[in-house]
Enzyme design. Structure first.
Site, PDB file in Angstrom:
ATOM      1  CE1 TYR A  42      -0.646   4.898  -5.276  1.00 47.88           C
ATOM      2  CE2 TYR A  42       0.028   5.908  -7.104  1.00 47.88           C
ATOM      3  CZ  TYR A  42      -0.851   5.338  -6.438  1.00 47.88           C
ATOM      4  OH  TYR A  42      -2.057   5.394  -6.837  1.00 47.88           O
TER       5      TYR A  42
ATOM      6  CE  LYS B 184      -2.127   1.677  -5.743  1.00 49.91           C
ATOM      7  NZ  LYS B 184      -3.252   0.980  -5.285  1.00 49.91           N
TER       8      LYS B 184
END
Length: 249
Positions: free
Chosen positions: A153, A157
């Protein structure tokens, strides 16, 4: 201030709940026509029902490239133009890096990076033809600083932040603004495990100088501004909304 959003057309992904739903409803309240996209048909219908006739729903699976590629053409079929894109949808698989299956990484990169890229490409080309438009990518504070047990993640991002900057530089002369929002801790379904546990909740807010988690409504003024044509000289920026957490020593 008049944000000049009346009768503009904005596509918001991940709009069935949480931040995405709040963004869709706020944009509609400002007079935009919003196409709310997500996988959950029932939840989308609930959001659309609150939009005063300005929100329409469309199902999309961001893991499915064909589904993603069909989304912008669907917006154009309904409204004839697209003025704003909010790439909000994302997934955050958690686990120990040493034992993570590569498929988990592929999934995170597909949803969090490739799908926003495909949507930005399709929407941006049309925006350029129209004379301009605005793209808002939703990253995370974990894309600015790494977070253990959220390595895929955090990586994805971080890529969204760099993607925003590079695309903004490429399209600035075409009157297409590309910006990024990096939220911190918000009270959403994604944080339910934290908010439902007094112990975990106390530990979480102890890290935030503001002393609390945010409500999704606190993200929408910035979103509306960045989707608005009044912010036409703002591009390539990442706006952190985290109660001071990432700014402290």
């Amino acid at each position: 201030m008049d944000l000049r959003l009346t009768d503009t057309v904005v596509l918001v992904t991940g709009a069935s709940r949480g931040l995405g739903a709040a963004m869709a409803l706020a944009l509609a309240a400002e007079g935009a026509y919003v196409v709310a996209a997500a996988r959950s048909k029932d939840s989308l219908a609930e959001v659309a029902a609150q939009g005063g006739g300005r929100i329409s729903a469309v199902e999309v699976d961001l893991r499915d490239e064909d589904s993603v590629r069909a989304l912008v053409p669907e917006v154009l079929a309904r409204h004839g133009r697209i003025d704003g894109l909010v790439n909000n949808a994302g997934i955050a698989p958690a686990g120990k890096f040493a034992t993570q299956d590569p498929e988990i990484w592929k999934d995170a990169l597909t949803v969090n990076v490739i799908a926003p890229m495909l949507l930005a490409q399709a929407a941006g080309v049309r925006m350029i033809e129209q004379g301009g438009g605005r793209i808002v990518n939703v990253a995370s504070t974990t894309g600015l600083r790494g977070k253990p047990f959220l390595v895929p993640y955090s990586t994805s991002k971080g890529a969204v932040v760099r993607f925003t900057e590079a695309l903004a530089a490429e399209w600035a002369g075409k009157n297409v603004q590309v910006n990024c929002i990096a939220p911190g801790a918000f009270v959403t379904d994604a944080q339910k495990a934290v908010t439902d546990s007094p112990e975990l909740h106390a530990k979480r807010i102890a890290k935030i100088p503001a002393g609390r988690m945010a409500d999704p409504s606190e993200l929408v003024p910035l979103t509306c501004l960045l989707v608005s044509p009044v912010s036409a000289f703002t591009t390539g920026a990442t706006f952190v909304v985290d109660g001071g957490e990432s700014g402290k020593l």
